[in-house]
Design a protein around this motif. Structure first.
Motif, mmCIF file in Angstrom:
data_model
loop_
_atom_site.group_PDB
_atom_site.id
_atom_site.type_symbol
_atom_site.label_atom_id
_atom_site.label_comp_id
_atom_site.label_asym_id
_atom_site.label_seq_id
_atom_site.Cartn_x
_atom_site.Cartn_y
_atom_site.Cartn_z
ATOM 1 N N SER A 174 -13.863 -0.599 6.147
ATOM 2 C CA SER A 174 -12.646 -1.140 5.551
ATOM 3 C C SER A 174 -12.308 -2.429 6.286
ATOM 4 O O SER A 174 -12.657 -2.605 7.454
ATOM 5 N N LYS A 216 -6.750 -5.052 3.405
ATOM 6 C CA LYS A 216 -5.373 -4.708 3.752
ATOM 7 C C LYS A 216 -4.859 -5.730 4.753
ATOM 8 O O LYS A 216 -5.611 -6.236 5.585
ATOM 9 N N VAL A 272 0.867 -1.176 0.000
ATOM 10 C CA VAL A 272 0.000 0.000 0.000
ATOM 11 C C VAL A 272 0.904 1.227 0.000
ATOM 12 O O VAL A 272 1.740 1.387 0.897
ATOM 13 N N GLN A 294 6.058 2.968 1.636
ATOM 14 C CA GLN A 294 4.960 2.067 1.986
ATOM 15 C C GLN A 294 4.218 2.601 3.210
ATOM 16 O O GLN A 294 4.822 3.090 4.163
ATOM 17 N N GLN A 295 2.898 2.480 3.172
ATOM 18 C CA GLN A 295 2.064 2.929 4.285
ATOM 19 C C GLN A 295 2.180 1.939 5.447
ATOM 20 O O GLN A 295 2.288 0.731 5.230
ATOM 21 N N LEU A 334 1.754 -2.106 5.455
ATOM 22 C CA LEU A 334 0.461 -2.545 4.935
ATOM 23 C C LEU A 334 0.585 -3.074 3.513
ATOM 24 O O LEU A 334 1.304 -2.518 2.677
ATOM 25 N N TRP A 335 -0.129 -4.160 3.271
ATOM 26 C CA TRP A 335 -0.218 -4.807 1.968
ATOM 27 C C TRP A 335 -1.700 -4.882 1.623
ATOM 28 O O TRP A 335 -2.557 -4.787 2.502
ATOM 29 N N VAL A 336 -2.039 -5.060 0.359
ATOM 30 C CA VAL A 336 -3.441 -5.128 -0.037
ATOM 31 C C VAL A 336 -3.635 -6.209 -1.095
ATOM 32 O O VAL A 336 -2.763 -6.451 -1.927
ATOM 33 N N ASP A 351 0.488 0.595 9.233
ATOM 34 C CA ASP A 351 -0.755 0.505 9.984
ATOM 35 C C ASP A 351 -0.717 1.486 11.151
ATOM 36 O O ASP A 351 0.285 1.567 11.875
ATOM 37 N N LYS A 386 -11.304 -4.766 -1.293
ATOM 38 C CA LYS A 386 -9.877 -4.813 -1.015
ATOM 39 C C LYS A 386 -9.696 -5.043 0.481
ATOM 40 O O LYS A 386 -10.374 -4.413 1.289
ATOM 41 N N LYS A 400 -9.288 -5.242 7.368
ATOM 42 C CA LYS A 400 -7.857 -5.423 7.581
ATOM 43 C C LYS A 400 -7.647 -6.778 8.240
ATOM 44 O O LYS A 400 -8.489 -7.250 8.994
ATOM 45 N N ALA A 418 -1.743 -6.215 7.546
ATOM 46 C CA ALA A 418 -0.638 -5.619 8.293
ATOM 47 C C ALA A 418 0.358 -6.727 8.626
ATOM 48 O O ALA A 418 0.047 -7.633 9.389
#
Length: 149
Positions: A124, A72, A29, A42-43, A52-54, A45, A70, A126, A74
């Motif tokens: 959202s 996310k 992300v 990269q963003q 963070l991955w998505v 959490d 989507k 996660k 962590a």
């Protein structure tokens, strides 16, 4: 608010009663506030500090309002999708540590007048990990086999 803006833990089957399939690979992300030009950051959490991955997910529930969502993830390192089941073009997945975070989606609001705002409650998703389903994808039992036991 009693939860203080924290994610709410939820069981995978409550969100995806018909199961879920990966619609693509797992990607990082991007943090658009900290990235600039060719420098991609990269963003992380907000609650754990983890990267963070998505992954885009196909919701197999025939009554789902949204066919893809989507999720996310962590995790310190990029999660890896499980291999697809032989003969299937899709990768069935489940999420560990799934949480939901409600938020007001005001993207439909236009202008300064709040009386014409089409805001709605959104959420959202996660997770802390992704894996192959533990007991196969939940599918309705055909009518003719329900009484066979």
């Amino acid at each position: 608010m009693a939860l203080g803006g924290r994610p709410i833990p939820i069981e995978f089957g409550m969100v995806f009663p018909g199961g879920a399939y990966a619609a693509g690979g797992i990607e990082m992300v991007r943090d658009f506030d900290r990235s600039s030009g060719d420098r991609v950051v990269q963003q992380n959490d907000k609650h754990t500090g983890l990267p963070l991955w998505v992954v885009e997910v196909i919701d197999a529930d025939p009554e789902a309002r949204q066919r893809t969502v989507k999720v996310k993830i962590a995790a310190q390192v990029q999660p890896v999708l499980p291999p697809p089941v032989a003969g299937s073009p899709f990768i069935a997945i489940e999420f560990d540590g799934l949480t939901v975070m409600p938020y007001p989606d005001s993207s439909r609001c236009q202008g300064g007048g709040k009386d014409k705002c089409g805001a709605r409650q959104a959420y959202s998703l996660k997770a802390t990990g992704v894996r192959a389903p533990s007991r196969g994808i939940g599918r309705p039992v055909p009518e003719h086999t329900k009484d066979a036991a």
